[in-house]
Design a protein around this motif. Structure first.
Motif, PDB file in Angstrom:
ATOM      1  N   GLY A 107      18.007  72.450  19.948  1.00  0.00           N
ATOM      2  CA  GLY A 107      17.268  71.688  19.484  1.00  0.00           C
ATOM      3  C   GLY A 107      16.558  71.576  19.349  1.00  0.00           C
ATOM      4  N   LYS A 108      15.372  72.184  20.773  1.00  0.00           N
ATOM      5  CA  LYS A 108      14.285  72.424  21.412  1.00  0.00           C
ATOM      6  C   LYS A 108      13.677  73.173  20.566  1.00  0.00           C
ATOM      7  CE  LYS A 108      14.578  68.543  22.918  1.00  0.00           C
ATOM      8  NZ  LYS A 108      13.925  67.129  23.418  1.00  0.00           N
ATOM      9  N   LYS A 138      14.269  70.019  15.136  1.00  0.00           N
ATOM     10  CA  LYS A 138      14.248  68.578  13.409  1.00  0.00           C
ATOM     11  C   LYS A 138      12.714  68.947  12.939  1.00  0.00           C
ATOM     12  CE  LYS A 138      14.773  64.993  15.184  1.00  0.00           C
ATOM     13  NZ  LYS A 138      15.405  63.499  15.254  1.00  0.00           N
ATOM     14  N   GLU A 139      11.781  69.000  13.154  1.00  0.00           N
ATOM     15  CA  GLU A 139      10.240  68.800  13.227  1.00  0.00           C
ATOM     16  C   GLU A 139       9.977  69.973  12.187  1.00  0.00           C
ATOM     17  OE1 GLU A 139       8.481  67.773  16.271  1.00  0.00           O
ATOM     18  OE2 GLU A 139       8.950  65.783  16.459  1.00  0.00           O
ATOM     19  N   MET A 140      10.952  71.343  12.413  1.00  0.00           N
ATOM     20  CA  MET A 140       9.437  72.405  12.532  1.00  0.00           C
ATOM     21  C   MET A 140       9.803  72.870  10.662  1.00  0.00           C
ATOM     22  SD  MET A 140       8.146  73.887  15.307  1.00  0.00           S
ATOM     23  CE  MET A 140       8.058  72.509  16.276  1.00  0.00           C
ATOM     24  N   ASN A 190       1.304  54.224  26.641  1.00  0.00           N
ATOM     25  CA  ASN A 190       2.103  54.538  25.587  1.00  0.00           C
ATOM     26  C   ASN A 190       2.600  53.491  25.886  1.00  0.00           C
ATOM     27  OD1 ASN A 190       2.587  56.942  27.622  1.00  0.00           O
ATOM     28  ND2 ASN A 190       4.140  56.290  28.541  1.00  0.00           N
ATOM     29  N   GLU A 191       1.994  52.204  24.544  1.00  0.00           N
ATOM     30  CA  GLU A 191       1.971  51.519  24.661  1.00  0.00           C
ATOM     31  C   GLU A 191       0.976  51.527  23.840  1.00  0.00           C
ATOM     32  OE1 GLU A 191       5.083  50.608  23.039  1.00  0.00           O
ATOM     33  OE2 GLU A 191       5.778  51.483  24.550  1.00  0.00           O
ATOM     34  N   ILE A 192      -0.002  50.463  24.177  1.00  0.00           N
ATOM     35  CA  ILE A 192      -1.449  50.540  23.779  1.00  0.00           C
ATOM     36  C   ILE A 192      -2.096  51.764  22.895  1.00  0.00           C
ATOM     37  CG2 ILE A 192      -3.596  49.560  23.966  1.00  0.00           C
ATOM     38  CD1 ILE A 192      -0.958  47.644  24.112  1.00  0.00           C
ATOM     39  N   THR A 193      -2.194  52.828  23.702  1.00  0.00           N
ATOM     40  CA  THR A 193      -2.328  53.816  22.185  1.00  0.00           C
ATOM     41  C   THR A 193      -1.449  54.567  21.587  1.00  0.00           C
ATOM     42  OG1 THR A 193      -2.282  55.638  24.524  1.00  0.00           O
ATOM     43  CG2 THR A 193      -4.195  54.575  24.424  1.00  0.00           C
ATOM     44  N   VAL A 194      -1.835  55.054  20.492  1.00  0.00           N
ATOM     45  CA  VAL A 194      -0.626  55.556  20.002  1.00  0.00           C
ATOM     46  C   VAL A 194      -1.150  57.050  19.760  1.00  0.00           C
ATOM     47  CG1 VAL A 194      -0.442  55.547  17.206  1.00  0.00           C
ATOM     48  CG2 VAL A 194      -1.284  53.870  18.012  1.00  0.00           C
ATOM     49  N   ASN A 195       0.126  57.974  19.490  1.00  0.00           N
ATOM     50  CA  ASN A 195       0.115  59.150  20.517  1.00  0.00           C
ATOM     51  C   ASN A 195       1.092  59.811  18.507  1.00  0.00           C
ATOM     52  OD1 ASN A 195      -1.443  58.943  22.979  1.00  0.00           O
ATOM     53  ND2 ASN A 195       0.248  58.358  23.403  1.00  0.00           N
ATOM     54  N   THR A 196       0.732  59.708  17.761  1.00  0.00           N
ATOM     55  CA  THR A 196       1.673  59.900  16.708  1.00  0.00           C
ATOM     56  C   THR A 196       0.434  60.758  15.769  1.00  0.00           C
ATOM     57  OG1 THR A 196       1.902  57.749  16.141  1.00  0.00           O
ATOM     58  CG2 THR A 196       2.186  59.944  14.593  1.00  0.00           C
ATOM     59  N   THR A 197       0.988  62.172  16.114  1.00  0.00           N
ATOM     60  CA  THR A 197       0.942  64.326  16.112  1.00  0.00           C
ATOM     61  C   THR A 197       1.566  64.956  14.895  1.00  0.00           C
ATOM     62  OG1 THR A 197      -1.131  65.618  16.879  1.00  0.00           O
ATOM     63  CG2 THR A 197       1.191  64.378  18.500  1.00  0.00           C
ATOM     64  N   GLU A 198       0.832  65.305  14.524  1.00  0.00           N
ATOM     65  CA  GLU A 198       2.111  66.450  14.436  1.00  0.00           C
ATOM     66  C   GLU A 198       1.510  68.357  14.061  1.00  0.00           C
ATOM     67  OE1 GLU A 198       2.503  65.621   9.519  1.00  0.00           O
ATOM     68  OE2 GLU A 198       3.145  64.463  10.347  1.00  0.00           O
ATOM     69  N   MET A 199       2.412  69.308  13.673  1.00  0.00           N
ATOM     70  CA  MET A 199       1.504  70.247  13.423  1.00  0.00           C
ATOM     71  C   MET A 199       0.781  70.955  11.787  1.00  0.00           C
ATOM     72  SD  MET A 199       4.155  72.998  15.726  1.00  0.00           S
ATOM     73  CE  MET A 199       2.609  74.613  15.398  1.00  0.00           C
ATOM     74  N   PHE A 200      -0.509  71.244  11.406  1.00  0.00           N
ATOM     75  CA  PHE A 200      -0.903  71.452  10.338  1.00  0.00           C
ATOM     76  C   PHE A 200      -1.089  69.814   9.973  1.00  0.00           C
ATOM     77  CE2 PHE A 200       1.309  75.202  11.951  1.00  0.00           C
ATOM     78  CZ  PHE A 200      -0.220  76.091  12.005  1.00  0.00           C
ATOM     79  N   ARG A 201      -1.392  69.081  10.151  1.00  0.00           N
ATOM     80  CA  ARG A 201      -1.242  67.733   9.406  1.00  0.00           C
ATOM     81  C   ARG A 201      -2.330  67.597   9.011  1.00  0.00           C
ATOM     82  NH1 ARG A 201      -1.723  61.900  13.164  1.00  0.00           N
ATOM     83  NH2 ARG A 201      -3.051  63.577  13.910  1.00  0.00           N
ATOM     84  N   ASP A 202      -2.706  67.078   8.055  1.00  0.00           N
ATOM     85  CA  ASP A 202      -3.401  66.929   6.564  1.00  0.00           C
ATOM     86  C   ASP A 202      -4.020  68.764   6.329  1.00  0.00           C
ATOM     87  OD1 ASP A 202      -3.416  64.506   6.395  1.00  0.00           O
ATOM     88  OD2 ASP A 202      -5.246  64.305   8.242  1.00  0.00           O
ATOM     89  N   PHE A 203      -2.991  69.513   5.675  1.00  0.00           N
ATOM     90  CA  PHE A 203      -3.074  71.586   5.913  1.00  0.00           C
ATOM     91  C   PHE A 203      -4.182  72.025   5.137  1.00  0.00           C
ATOM     92  CE2 PHE A 203      -1.313  69.733   1.794  1.00  0.00           C
ATOM     93  CZ  PHE A 203      -1.274  70.711   1.105  1.00  0.00           C
ATOM     94  N   GLU A 204      -5.168  70.809   4.667  1.00  0.00           N
ATOM     95  CA  GLU A 204      -6.289  71.104   3.601  1.00  0.00           C
ATOM     96  C   GLU A 204      -7.896  71.387   4.307  1.00  0.00           C
ATOM     97  OE1 GLU A 204      -4.330  67.849   0.675  1.00  0.00           O
ATOM     98  OE2 GLU A 204      -4.841  68.299   3.082  1.00  0.00           O
TER      99      GLU A 204
END
Length: 275
Positions: A182-183, A155-157, A70-84
């Motif tokens: 809130g979810k 809130k991310e939606m 959880n600390e060494i690997t990076v788990n940042t992501t989101e929906m439709f990232r880089d929509f192009e």
């Protein structure tokens, strides 16, 4: 004044050796400066004022493998990232995928699952979801468990919704989830044909006859040698004329497998295995 934590090249080597020996985690392919930053963060979180103290934690197995991951690997992501990228897939690639009776897609390093869900929504809107199977893999079992649940912050939606529309979405993103306290819980239909499996890209086995592989923002943490190793794995996994999609800051142009690929869209880092 708080002492400045430092670790040497030898310390990093010890960490790589111990994490592999004691926890079965191989970080030998990680870019050293990125790995150094993540190890220092983990040391600080565990109140280790020296690498010797941190080594004690490792050798006495006071950490779990997920603590480390959880600390060494990076788990940042989101929906439709880089929509192009998603817009291009919908307009230029789905038409090819629909010629297959079954569509096999591998999300390598899927993290908490927002990207597979994004693709599932667009596949559904083009009538391809029911014959698509998405293999969602990650080295971290904890984020895979989150991905299976399909529960995210409401809130991310707002940002996700804007990117969904820019990606060519035909409806409203709110049609695909139920909000409560809130979810949001994504519709079960989207994940029906998703298979979640723990998998190490550096040392793992290949998948067979994938029509598309999405591996975005993973290579930036790997050395060039390990990137080439993973690309070899992808080439062995792709069906002829299968697509490979990398992250915005990643490339296969200088890799050892370039002669086996066609560049479909260089700006969006979309490639295709030669026939």
């Amino acid at each position: 004044m708080e002492a400045l934590l430092e670790i040497s090249e030898n310390d990093l080597g010890d960490f790589i050796q111990l994490s592999n020996k004691l926890y079965g985690l191989d970080f030998s392919g990680y870019a050293m400066e990125s790995l150094r930053r993540r190890v220092l963060r983990l040391m600080k979180l565990k109140s280790c004022d020296s690498f010797a103290a941190f080594k004690y934690f490792l050798t006495n197995q006071e950490l779990s493998d997920d603590d480390i991951l959880n600390e060494i690997t990076v788990n940042t992501t989101e929906m439709f990232r880089d929509f192009e990228v998603f817009k291009f897939l919908g307009e230029e690639v789905f038409g090819v995928l629909e010629t297959y009776p079954r569509i096999n897609i591998w999300h390598a390093g899927c993290s908490t699952g927002q990207e597979p869900l994004s693709l599932a929504i667009l596949l559904k809107e083009q009538g391809l979801l029911k014959r698509s199977v998405q293999y969602c893999t990650d080295i971290n079992s904890e984020v895979l468990a989150q991905a299976k649940k399909g529960i995210y912050e409401l809130k991310e939606m707002k940002e996700y919704s804007a990117n969904y529309i820019k990606s060519g979405g035909a409806l409203s993103l709110s049609d695909y989830y139920v909000a409560n306290y809130g979810k949001v819980k994504m519709n079960k239909e989207l994940g029906k044909n998703m298979i979640f499996t723990k998998h190490n890209l550096v040392n793992g086995t290949s998948f067979n006859q994938m029509h598309m592989i999405m591996c975005r923002n993973v290579f930036i943490y790997l050395t060039t040698e390990q990137q080439n190793k993973v690309l070899r794995l992808f080439m062995d996994s792709l069906a002829p004329r299968g697509y490979l999609i990398l992250g915005a800051k990643e490339s296969a142009v200088f890799s050892t497998v370039l002669n086996e690929l066609e560049i479909v869209n260089g700006k969006l880092k979309i490639y295709r295995k030669k026939g």
